[in-house]
Design a protein around this motif. Structure first.
Motif, PDB file in Angstrom:
ATOM      1  N   PHE A   7      39.856  35.119  44.753  1.00 46.53           N
ATOM      2  CA  PHE A   7      40.319  35.852  43.572  1.00 46.53           C
ATOM      3  C   PHE A   7      39.217  36.782  43.066  1.00 46.53           C
ATOM      4  O   PHE A   7      39.481  37.928  42.693  1.00 46.53           O
ATOM      5  N   LEU A  14      42.344  44.732  42.069  1.00 41.46           N
ATOM      6  CA  LEU A  14      43.468  44.429  41.176  1.00 41.46           C
ATOM      7  C   LEU A  14      43.338  45.201  39.867  1.00 41.46           C
ATOM      8  O   LEU A  14      44.327  45.769  39.371  1.00 41.46           O
ATOM      9  N   ASN A 128      48.006  37.648  42.206  1.00 43.11           N
ATOM     10  CA  ASN A 128      47.683  39.071  42.059  1.00 43.11           C
ATOM     11  C   ASN A 128      48.941  39.920  41.908  1.00 43.11           C
ATOM     12  O   ASN A 128      48.971  40.857  41.097  1.00 43.11           O
TER      13      ASN A 128
END
Length: 265
Positions: A7, A14, A128
């Motif tokens: 992540f 993102l 995401n």
């Protein structure tokens, strides 16, 4: 461990995609009042366009002088395409890059199974995608405040959000499966983006001529076409089933292949 690491590795992209998409949505909705005021001029302009082009972009089924029609043609179309590209890029690299970057040996030396690796990386993809769609939803809600008290049907808007998420998950699942099968990230990315763009243009081409209308059945973009969702306030159940089946089969295949894959360390 894997989820947190993955992540963090993807948080920058993102944020960038979220800012770009959110800004484009706000900008597009902010000009709707001026667009609506010039509806007569825009109607004349549309009438001057070739009929095939009007059909290709669904302008024959949606009134772009109406807020939801404008949203479907301008904002929703942008959200589905850009979101699909992001989903394909994210999912296509997430498994294969461990081999390319020679970090798979480190992962396999830990007390974790291959199924665990797939699960946690898949979870990163899902989180995401939902965050990106959450940003686009919030940006749309804020953008609606610029539209001078135009009515926004909550149920229709919700269906458009659900449809976009299903589309993004479909392309992500396909790219994720390819990431488990292929080894070189460049090849996976090329194929994944190719699938997105080819199916997008297949959807457009299917509306130009009746002779190639059959192409729409091979394009997930047609399954989430905004016109029937806005006009009928529903998503075709068959299309939902097809996308759900593609998502499920692709994920199951990714698990099966990755568990037996001869991984280069």
């Amino acid at each position: 461990m894997i989820f947190k690491r993955e992540f963090k590795r993807n948080i920058k992209s993102l944020i960038i995609w979220s800012i770009v998409l959110g800004s484009l949505i706000l900008l597009t909705l902010s000009i709707f009042p001026q667009f609506a005021e010039q509806q007569k001029e825009m109607t004349k302009l549309l009438e001057s366009l070739p009929e095939s082009m009007i059909k290709a972009f669904g302008l024959d089924q949606l009134n772009i002088g109406d807020l939801m029609g404008y949203y479907g043609v301008r904002v929703y179309a942008m959200t589905t395409l850009l979101g699909s590209i992001y989903s394909a890029i994210l999912a296509s690299n997430i498994l294969a890059k461990e081999e390319n970057e020679k970090t798979i040996e480190f992962l396999l030396s830990k007390p974790i199974t291959r199924s665990q690796i797939v699960t946690e990386k898949l979870f990163v993809v899902l989180v995401n995608i939902f965050i990106l769609n959450g940003v686009s939803t919030i940006a749309s809600i804020i953008g609606f405040q610029f539209t001078k008290d135009q009515e926004v049907p909550t149920d229709t808007f919700t269906l458009l959000i659900v449809a976009a998420i299903l589309l993004h998950l479909t392309f992500a699942a396909l790219a994720f499966m390819l990431s488990s099968i292929m080894k070189k990230t460049r090849n996976i990315l090329s194929v994944s983006l190719g699938v997105v763009l080819v199916t997008y243009f297949m959807n457009i081409l299917s509306g130009i001529s009746e002779d190639i209308e059959f192409l729409k059945y091979f394009s997930p973009f047609k399954y989430v076409d905004p016109a029937p969702i806005i006009n009928d306030n529903a998503i075709e159940p068959l299309y939902i089933f097809v996308m759900a089946a593609v998502i499920l089969i692709s994920i199951v295949m990714a698990y099966m292949v990755y568990r037996k894959k001869d991984i280069a360390v």
